[in-house]
Design a protein around this motif. Structure first.
Motif, PDB file in Angstrom:
ATOM      1  N   UNK A  20       0.850  -1.192   0.000  1.00  0.00           N
ATOM      2  CA  UNK A  20       0.000   0.000   0.000  1.00  0.00           C
ATOM      3  C   UNK A  20       0.886   1.242   0.000  1.00  0.00           C
ATOM      4  N   UNK A  21       0.769   2.042  -1.038  1.00  0.00           N
ATOM      5  CA  UNK A  21       1.577   3.248  -1.149  1.00  0.00           C
ATOM      6  C   UNK A  21       0.772   4.504  -0.886  1.00  0.00           C
ATOM      7  N   UNK A  22       1.131   5.574  -1.562  1.00  0.00           N
ATOM      8  CA  UNK A  22       0.424   6.838  -1.418  1.00  0.00           C
ATOM      9  C   UNK A  22      -0.954   6.765  -2.067  1.00  0.00           C
ATOM     10  N   UNK A  23      -1.882   7.538  -1.529  1.00  0.00           N
ATOM     11  CA  UNK A  23      -3.235   7.630  -2.089  1.00  0.00           C
ATOM     12  C   UNK A  23      -3.335   8.856  -2.993  1.00  0.00           C
ATOM     13  N   UNK A  26      -2.769  12.237  -1.529  1.00  0.00           N
ATOM     14  CA  UNK A  26      -1.385  12.629  -1.206  1.00  0.00           C
ATOM     15  C   UNK A  26      -0.581  13.011  -2.450  1.00  0.00           C
ATOM     16  N   UNK A  27      -1.253  13.134  -3.584  1.00  0.00           N
ATOM     17  CA  UNK A  27      -0.580  13.450  -4.843  1.00  0.00           C
ATOM     18  C   UNK A  27      -0.983  14.845  -5.305  1.00  0.00           C
ATOM     19  N   UNK A  28       0.020  15.666  -5.597  1.00  0.00           N
ATOM     20  CA  UNK A  28      -0.218  17.040  -6.049  1.00  0.00           C
ATOM     21  C   UNK A  28       0.364  17.214  -7.448  1.00  0.00           C
ATOM     22  N   UNK A  29      -0.432  17.787  -8.336  1.00  0.00           N
ATOM     23  CA  UNK A  29       0.030  18.134  -9.684  1.00  0.00           C
ATOM     24  C   UNK A  29       0.042  19.655  -9.787  1.00  0.00           C
ATOM     25  N   UNK A  30       1.201  20.291  -9.642  1.00  0.00           N
ATOM     26  CA  UNK A  30       1.250  21.759  -9.703  1.00  0.00           C
ATOM     27  C   UNK A  30       0.855  22.278 -11.085  1.00  0.00           C
ATOM     28  N   UNK A  31       0.219  23.461 -11.096  1.00  0.00           N
ATOM     29  CA  UNK A  31      -0.182  24.087 -12.355  1.00  0.00           C
ATOM     30  C   UNK A  31       0.377  25.504 -12.498  1.00  0.00           C
ATOM     31  N   UNK A  72       8.524  12.860 -11.401  1.00  0.00           N
ATOM     32  CA  UNK A  72       7.836  12.753 -10.126  1.00  0.00           C
ATOM     33  C   UNK A  72       8.864  12.756  -8.982  1.00  0.00           C
ATOM     34  N   UNK A  73       8.568  13.577  -7.992  1.00  0.00           N
ATOM     35  CA  UNK A  73       9.367  13.661  -6.771  1.00  0.00           C
ATOM     36  C   UNK A  73       8.432  13.398  -5.594  1.00  0.00           C
ATOM     37  N   UNK A  74       8.942  12.743  -4.553  1.00  0.00           N
ATOM     38  CA  UNK A  74       8.103  12.514  -3.389  1.00  0.00           C
ATOM     39  C   UNK A  74       8.874  12.693  -2.085  1.00  0.00           C
ATOM     40  N   UNK A  75       8.146  13.117  -1.074  1.00  0.00           N
ATOM     41  CA  UNK A  75       8.583  12.975   0.307  1.00  0.00           C
ATOM     42  C   UNK A  75       7.918  11.702   0.824  1.00  0.00           C
ATOM     43  N   UNK A  76       8.020  11.422   2.115  1.00  0.00           N
ATOM     44  CA  UNK A  76       7.323  10.262   2.673  1.00  0.00           C
ATOM     45  C   UNK A  76       5.834  10.524   2.868  1.00  0.00           C
ATOM     46  N   UNK A 176      -5.182   6.586 -12.429  1.00  0.00           N
ATOM     47  CA  UNK A 176      -4.295   5.418 -12.349  1.00  0.00           C
ATOM     48  C   UNK A 176      -2.868   5.773 -12.771  1.00  0.00           C
ATOM     49  N   UNK A 177      -2.718   6.754 -13.653  1.00  0.00           N
ATOM     50  CA  UNK A 177      -1.378   7.222 -14.006  1.00  0.00           C
ATOM     51  C   UNK A 177      -0.727   7.945 -12.829  1.00  0.00           C
ATOM     52  N   UNK A 178      -1.491   8.789 -12.164  1.00  0.00           N
ATOM     53  CA  UNK A 178      -0.959   9.533 -11.019  1.00  0.00           C
ATOM     54  C   UNK A 178      -0.503   8.579  -9.918  1.00  0.00           C
ATOM     55  N   UNK A 179      -1.321   7.567  -9.624  1.00  0.00           N
ATOM     56  CA  UNK A 179      -0.965   6.601  -8.589  1.00  0.00           C
ATOM     57  C   UNK A 179       0.282   5.807  -8.976  1.00  0.00           C
ATOM     58  N   UNK A 180       0.342   5.394 -10.222  1.00  0.00           N
ATOM     59  CA  UNK A 180       1.491   4.640 -10.719  1.00  0.00           C
ATOM     60  C   UNK A 180       2.768   5.467 -10.591  1.00  0.00           C
ATOM     61  N   UNK A 181       2.731   6.687 -11.118  1.00  0.00           N
ATOM     62  CA  UNK A 181       3.926   7.537 -11.118  1.00  0.00           C
ATOM     63  C   UNK A 181       4.367   7.895  -9.701  1.00  0.00           C
ATOM     64  N   UNK A 182       3.414   8.270  -8.877  1.00  0.00           N
ATOM     65  CA  UNK A 182       3.741   8.666  -7.510  1.00  0.00           C
ATOM     66  C   UNK A 182       4.366   7.523  -6.735  1.00  0.00           C
TER      67      UNK A 182
END
Length: 207
Positions: A20-23, A26-31, A72-76, A176-182
């Motif tokens: 189980x990863x990020x939901x 918890x994903x932000x796409x800046x504009x 894609x960049x992530x924190x915890x 599903x793309x956002x979840x995959x990439x994140x």
């Protein structure tokens, strides 16, 4: 060699419960410029961040890839999906990738680095490929994220081939793309955090 360790097999991993990863929350796409600046500021405060790229696949023989299309960049806690068709993202991607204070963590990053160098002229610094961390532990081959998740978490990391081969240059990415990439980027960082190794022993390159 006696100290070489075999990775779990595909059939062994298939029996495990899902990781189980990020939901999506918890994903932000800046504009906007402000959103990109806020994302970069959050990422820049971290010593380690998860990192990966995605490119629209090529289907014709001899067709050159125009990727990456997203970084894609992530924190915890949070994933940031930077779409490179938004030119406002380029300065922040460059600063993060060229920083020696922020270590970018992922799997199989050689091609990601070369694609960013070709597309944006970026010279990536402070890279930690998790395959090399597991090689330090005695695993014979490059593991990849699926085997690493099975080893550390005893869980199955699920990757959909249809999402892998989807259109990453789309102006509006699907859930599903956002979840995959994140989670590609997040999981590498989560693995590193769980292993809890001091930075002094990690095989960080391009410092």
């Amino acid at each position: 060699m006696a100290n070489e360790i075999e990775a779990p097999t595909k059939s062994e991993m298939a029996l495990l419960e899902p990781f189980v990863g990020l939901s999506l929350a918890q994903i932000i796409v800046p504009h906007t410029k402000e959103e990109f600046a806020a994302a970069a500021s959050d990422l820049a405060r971290c010593q380690f961040i998860g990192f990966d790229t995605e490119s629209r696949p090529t289907f014709q023989k001899g067709e050159a890839s125009l990727g990456p299309h997203i970084v894609q960049f992530t924190t915890l806690e949070t994933a940031y999906i930077f779409q490179l068709h938004k030119v406002e993202s380029h300065r922040h991607v460059t600063e993060l990738m060229e920083s020696t204070k922020v270590i970018k963590v992922g799997f199989g990053l050689k091609s990601d680095k070369s694609h960013l160098r070709r597309k944006l002229g970026i010279a990536p610094r402070a890279i930690l490929d998790m395959d090399r961390v597991f090689r330090q532990q005695g695993y014979r081959k490059e593991l990849g994220v699926k085997a690493a998740v099975a080893i550390v978490f005893n869980r199955k990391f699920q990757k959909s081939k249809s999402v892998t081969m989807s259109n990453w240059s789309a102006r509006e990415l699907k859930d599903n793309q956002l979840l995959y990439a994140a989670n590609d980027a997040y999981t590498a960082l989560k693995l590193l955090s769980t292993l809890n190794k001091p930075a002094s022993v990690l095989p960080i390159t391009d410092l």
